[in-house]
Scaffold this motif. Structure first.
Motif, PDB file in Angstrom:
ATOM      1  N   ASP A 133       0.967  -1.350  -0.108  1.00 38.58           N
ATOM      2  CA  ASP A 133      -0.039  -0.067   0.083  1.00 38.58           C
ATOM      3  C   ASP A 133       0.937   1.291   0.050  1.00 38.58           C
ATOM      4  O   ASP A 133       1.459   1.520   0.856  1.00 38.58           O
ATOM      5  N   LYS A 134       0.861   2.085  -1.228  1.00 40.12           N
ATOM      6  CA  LYS A 134       1.766   3.181  -0.929  1.00 40.12           C
ATOM      7  C   LYS A 134       0.904   4.434  -0.858  1.00 40.12           C
ATOM      8  O   LYS A 134       1.297   5.605  -0.902  1.00 40.12           O
ATOM      9  N   THR A 135      -0.431   4.304  -0.282  1.00 49.39           N
ATOM     10  CA  THR A 135      -1.244   5.385   0.015  1.00 49.39           C
ATOM     11  C   THR A 135      -1.523   5.588   1.477  1.00 49.39           C
ATOM     12  O   THR A 135      -2.168   6.444   2.019  1.00 49.39           O
ATOM     13  N   GLN A 136      -0.894   4.485   2.280  1.00 49.43           N
ATOM     14  CA  GLN A 136      -1.131   4.396   3.730  1.00 49.43           C
ATOM     15  C   GLN A 136      -0.871   5.903   4.419  1.00 49.43           C
ATOM     16  O   GLN A 136       0.279   6.029   4.628  1.00 49.43           O
ATOM     17  N   PRO A 137      -1.945   6.383   4.962  1.00 46.78           N
ATOM     18  CA  PRO A 137      -1.762   7.808   5.780  1.00 46.78           C
ATOM     19  C   PRO A 137      -0.488   7.426   6.646  1.00 46.78           C
ATOM     20  O   PRO A 137      -0.518   6.545   7.529  1.00 46.78           O
ATOM     21  N   GLY A 138       0.391   8.564   6.970  1.00 43.76           N
ATOM     22  CA  GLY A 138       1.391   8.417   7.986  1.00 43.76           C
ATOM     23  C   GLY A 138       2.467   7.402   7.791  1.00 43.76           C
ATOM     24  O   GLY A 138       3.633   7.550   8.447  1.00 43.76           O
ATOM     25  N   GLY A 194       5.329   8.220 -12.514  1.00 43.35           N
ATOM     26  CA  GLY A 194       4.172   9.051 -12.659  1.00 43.35           C
ATOM     27  C   GLY A 194       3.057   8.186 -12.719  1.00 43.35           C
ATOM     28  O   GLY A 194       1.890   8.425 -13.179  1.00 43.35           O
ATOM     29  N   VAL A 195       2.996   6.955 -11.862  1.00 44.26           N
ATOM     30  CA  VAL A 195       1.936   6.130 -11.849  1.00 44.26           C
ATOM     31  C   VAL A 195       1.218   6.511 -10.671  1.00 44.26           C
ATOM     32  O   VAL A 195       1.723   6.572  -9.355  1.00 44.26           O
ATOM     33  N   LYS A 196      -0.132   6.714 -10.731  1.00 44.73           N
ATOM     34  CA  LYS A 196      -1.001   6.774  -9.420  1.00 44.73           C
ATOM     35  C   LYS A 196      -0.712   5.801  -8.418  1.00 44.73           C
ATOM     36  O   LYS A 196      -0.881   4.535  -8.668  1.00 44.73           O
ATOM     37  N   THR A 197      -0.544   5.973  -7.177  1.00 45.14           N
ATOM     38  CA  THR A 197      -0.263   4.773  -6.214  1.00 45.14           C
ATOM     39  C   THR A 197      -1.510   4.146  -5.821  1.00 45.14           C
ATOM     40  O   THR A 197      -2.643   4.815  -5.905  1.00 45.14           O
ATOM     41  N   LYS A 198      -1.448   3.087  -5.221  1.00 50.37           N
ATOM     42  CA  LYS A 198      -2.529   2.177  -5.015  1.00 50.37           C
ATOM     43  C   LYS A 198      -2.074   1.235  -3.853  1.00 50.37           C
ATOM     44  O   LYS A 198      -1.148   1.045  -3.347  1.00 50.37           O
ATOM     45  N   LYS A 199      -3.105   0.375  -3.393  1.00 51.26           N
ATOM     46  CA  LYS A 199      -2.994  -0.842  -2.387  1.00 51.26           C
ATOM     47  C   LYS A 199      -3.640  -2.103  -3.099  1.00 51.26           C
ATOM     48  O   LYS A 199      -4.412  -2.183  -4.013  1.00 51.26           O
ATOM     49  N   TRP A 200      -2.588  -3.156  -3.010  1.00 54.81           N
ATOM     50  CA  TRP A 200      -2.852  -4.433  -3.740  1.00 54.81           C
ATOM     51  C   TRP A 200      -2.507  -5.407  -2.797  1.00 54.81           C
ATOM     52  O   TRP A 200      -1.764  -5.566  -1.963  1.00 54.81           O
ATOM     53  N   ASP A 201      -3.326  -6.725  -3.035  1.00 55.41           N
ATOM     54  CA  ASP A 201      -2.861  -7.950  -2.217  1.00 55.41           C
ATOM     55  C   ASP A 201      -1.375  -8.441  -2.588  1.00 55.41           C
ATOM     56  O   ASP A 201      -1.261  -8.479  -3.743  1.00 55.41           O
ATOM     57  N   LEU A 202      -0.897  -9.064  -1.717  1.00 55.66           N
ATOM     58  CA  LEU A 202       0.212  -9.973  -1.891  1.00 55.66           C
ATOM     59  C   LEU A 202       0.031 -11.200  -1.563  1.00 55.66           C
ATOM     60  O   LEU A 202       0.386 -12.478  -2.188  1.00 55.66           O
ATOM     61  N   VAL A 203      -0.621 -11.390  -0.322  1.00 48.46           N
ATOM     62  CA  VAL A 203      -1.131 -12.661   0.398  1.00 48.46           C
ATOM     63  C   VAL A 203      -2.385 -12.447   0.619  1.00 48.46           C
ATOM     64  O   VAL A 203      -2.689 -11.584   1.714  1.00 48.46           O
ATOM     65  N   ARG A 204      -3.245 -13.414   0.206  1.00 44.44           N
ATOM     66  CA  ARG A 204      -4.876 -13.204   0.809  1.00 44.44           C
ATOM     67  C   ARG A 204      -5.087 -14.597   1.065  1.00 44.44           C
ATOM     68  O   ARG A 204      -5.176 -15.599   0.730  1.00 44.44           O
ATOM     69  N   ASN A 205      -5.776 -14.413   2.599  1.00 46.56           N
ATOM     70  CA  ASN A 205      -5.943 -16.003   3.156  1.00 46.56           C
ATOM     71  C   ASN A 205      -5.013 -16.738   3.221  1.00 46.56           C
ATOM     72  O   ASN A 205      -5.253 -18.147   2.988  1.00 46.56           O
ATOM     73  N   GLY A 206      -3.788 -16.435   3.429  1.00 47.70           N
ATOM     74  CA  GLY A 206      -2.532 -17.291   3.260  1.00 47.70           C
ATOM     75  C   GLY A 206      -2.053 -17.817   1.899  1.00 47.70           C
ATOM     76  O   GLY A 206      -0.981 -18.078   2.023  1.00 47.70           O
TER      77      GLY A 206
END
Length: 546
Positions: free
Chosen positions: A355-360, A371-383
């Motif tokens: 997550d490149k958008t996480q406050p703080g 120049g890519v707008k940052t976002k959040k994405w899964d690396l590991v989901r439910n293990g």
């Protein structure tokens, strides 16, 4: 700068002398930090010189990064100021694709003539490189954002706070430690402001103003009769915030087990230093741990380092592919594991996100250095391993067509490349506190803060220690432990995760100087988590020899 330096920097005495050479830039007077830099209109004109020159020379793509980097570092020891460092670095980096190949050049001559010459050099390098490159660069498409801006949402700019106020805070922290039993105390403040302007032939002109801060200290208690000493480092976290982090404007303290005070959103350095001295004294007589299997209760300030090493780095796509091996090697998490869609990275309660958008957070920006707008994405989901970290020229290798927005360069005169975003463990969904977790442990160890560590060349087998460790028996903390380290491998460890506290315990750890690449670059990254329990983990005694 080696990655593990961000742990070693807790011992700050020698570091005070090294600061001017470790961080690029010219020494400047304090008041120069407040001088305005180049205005946005001029930046756009200068960036267009680079873009237009590159296109006229046959480049199919070009980007320009105009950067002004301001740093202030303050170091103290006991009742003395060791060093105050103010630096500024200003210049432009130009990256191009010509004949399907990357080229890069930079200059601190940010004039039309200087930029033209640097761009010509970048294109010439690309064309020379193209003679030996087999496959042309493939860039994932990116939106043209036009003229946009982003700024770290700070409440107090460190540059507007007098150095005398910062020195008073550090010396007061040292004094609090000495008054509570420490024999030695040193402390430091690292403060950074990146003023970055990005422009590309894709049609984006992005102006960003990024702030970071890291307060830290080390205190040492000595038993001269026994010939022993013990040290305790700060429980602070580097943050993507302004100086309000030190003011306590949004103070939020968590009462941890064993009288610990844990910090979130703000930091009371004096209080932590006093507590550290008492704990360092207690460590001198702490029981040495009996090796064996224990349930581990890992606090976020500690667990962040384990996340960094066993999740963040092995899921960098360039390491996975073997293109990057500096600073501890490649990765066990190879593409075949991801393609199987059932590789059990952890237990089913383990959800790890980038997550490149996480406050703080240290890694929070609006746009990356491509120049890519940052976002959040899964690396590991439910293990299950679900994704990696990849940038524009990498994502096609994993059959994706959108960059993850995690490209970064430490300065205008360094080429940008894939860097770790904030990688964090999601908190548990059910209400569950750290005190409840302790009560649910029959035989365990509660570990707070970071200690020494090691990890193998595939980011798989590892060993981690902590700052402060407590023994848990039958649901209660019964005393402090010494010589504690746990050993495991990445998959076994994350599959042993059986419980995670809820979001009220969620906190961030950070690395201010995470190293990667050759030539090496550093970046700043955070790792959030709540206190977590890991079942039946092997613990060794680091003070005993075989």
């Amino acid at each position: 700068m080696k990655r593990r330096n961000f742990v070693q920097y807790a011992g700050l005495g020698a570091g005070a002398l090294l600061m001017p050479s470790l961080f690029m830039g010219n020494n400047i007077p304090e008041q120069a930090l407040l001088e305005p830099g180049m205005d946005k209109i001029t930046k756009k004109i200068m960036a267009d010189v680079a873009l237009n020159t590159a296109k006229s020379l046959g480049a199919t793509y070009a980007d320009a990064r105009i950067g002004r980097y301001l740093n202030q570092y303050v170091f103290t020891r006991e009742d003395k100021v060791q060093n105050v460092v103010n630096t500024e670095s200003f210049g432009i980096g130009i990256r191009v694709i010509a004949n399907g190949t990357w080229g890069f050049a930079s200059t601190n001559n940010v004039s039309q003539d200087g930029i033209k010459k640097a761009t010509e050099k970048a294109v010439a390098i690309a064309k020379a490189n193209s003679k030996i490159q087999k496959d042309p660069v493939k860039l994932a498409p990116v939106m043209a954002y036009g003229e946009v801006s982003w700024k770290t949402p700070i409440k107090k700019d460190f540059k507007e706070v007098p150095v005398s106020e910062k020195v008073d805070l550090l010396l007061s922290s040292n004094a609090a430690a000495m008054e509570n039993g420490a024999n030695f105390a040193n402390s430091a403040l690292f403060m950074v402001n990146e003023q970055k302007y990005f422009a590309s032939t894709d049609g984006s002109y992005i102006d960003q103003d990024i702030h970071r801060i890291w307060p830290t200290f080390g205190v040492t208690a000595v038993d001269r009769v026994a010939g022993k000493f013990k040290s305790r480092q700060a429980l602070s976290a580097p943050m993507g915030m302004g100086y309000e982090y030190m003011d306590g404007l949004d103070s939020e303290k968590l009462e941890g087990p064993a009288g610990l005070i844990l910090y979130r959103n703000s930091y009371d350095m004096i209080e932590d230093a006093a507590m550290a001295a008492k704990q360092a004294k207690e460590m001198l007589t702490a029981k040495s741990v009996d090796p064996g299997k224990y349930d581990l209760v890992l606090e976020p300030n500690h667990l962040g380092l384990t996340i960094h090493e066993s999740v963040g780095h092995p899921l960098e796509l360039d390491r996975v592919l073997g293109y990057e091996a500096n600073y501890a090697g490649t990765s066990f998490a190879t593409l075949d594991k991801w393609k199987s869609k059932d590789f059990q990275y952890g237990s089913d309660i383990v959800n790890l996100v980038a997550d490149k958008t996480q406050p703080g957070s240290l890694g929070a920006v609006g746009y990356d250095d491509e120049g890519v707008k940052t976002k959040k994405w899964d690396l590991v989901r439910n293990g299950i391993l679900t994704n990696y970290q990849a940038i524009r020229d990498q994502v096609h290798m994993i059959d994706q067509n959108e960059s993850h927005g995690c490209c970064y360069a430490q300065s205008w005169n360094d080429v940008q490349f894939q860097r770790m975003p904030n990688v964090s463990l999601e908190p548990g969904k059910d209400k569950y506190s750290i005190h409840q977790m302790i009560k649910d442990v029959e035989k365990g160890i509660y570990i707070v803060g970071r200690g020494s560590y090691s990890i193998d060349q595939q980011r798989y087998n590892f060993q981690f220690g902590g700052t402060v460790c407590y023994e848990i028996k039958n649901g209660e903390i019964v005393g402090m432990l010494d010589d504690v380290a746990y050993q495991s491998n990445t998959q076994e460890f994350w599959n042993s995760c059986v419980k995670i506290c809820d979001e009220t315990d969620y906190r961030q750890f950070g690395s201010f100087f995470d190293g990667k690449g050759q030539p090496s670059q550093v970046s700043a990254v955070s790792h959030g988590s709540a206190t977590s329990r890991f079942k039946n983990v092997n613990v060794i005694n680091t003070g005993r020899t075989i």
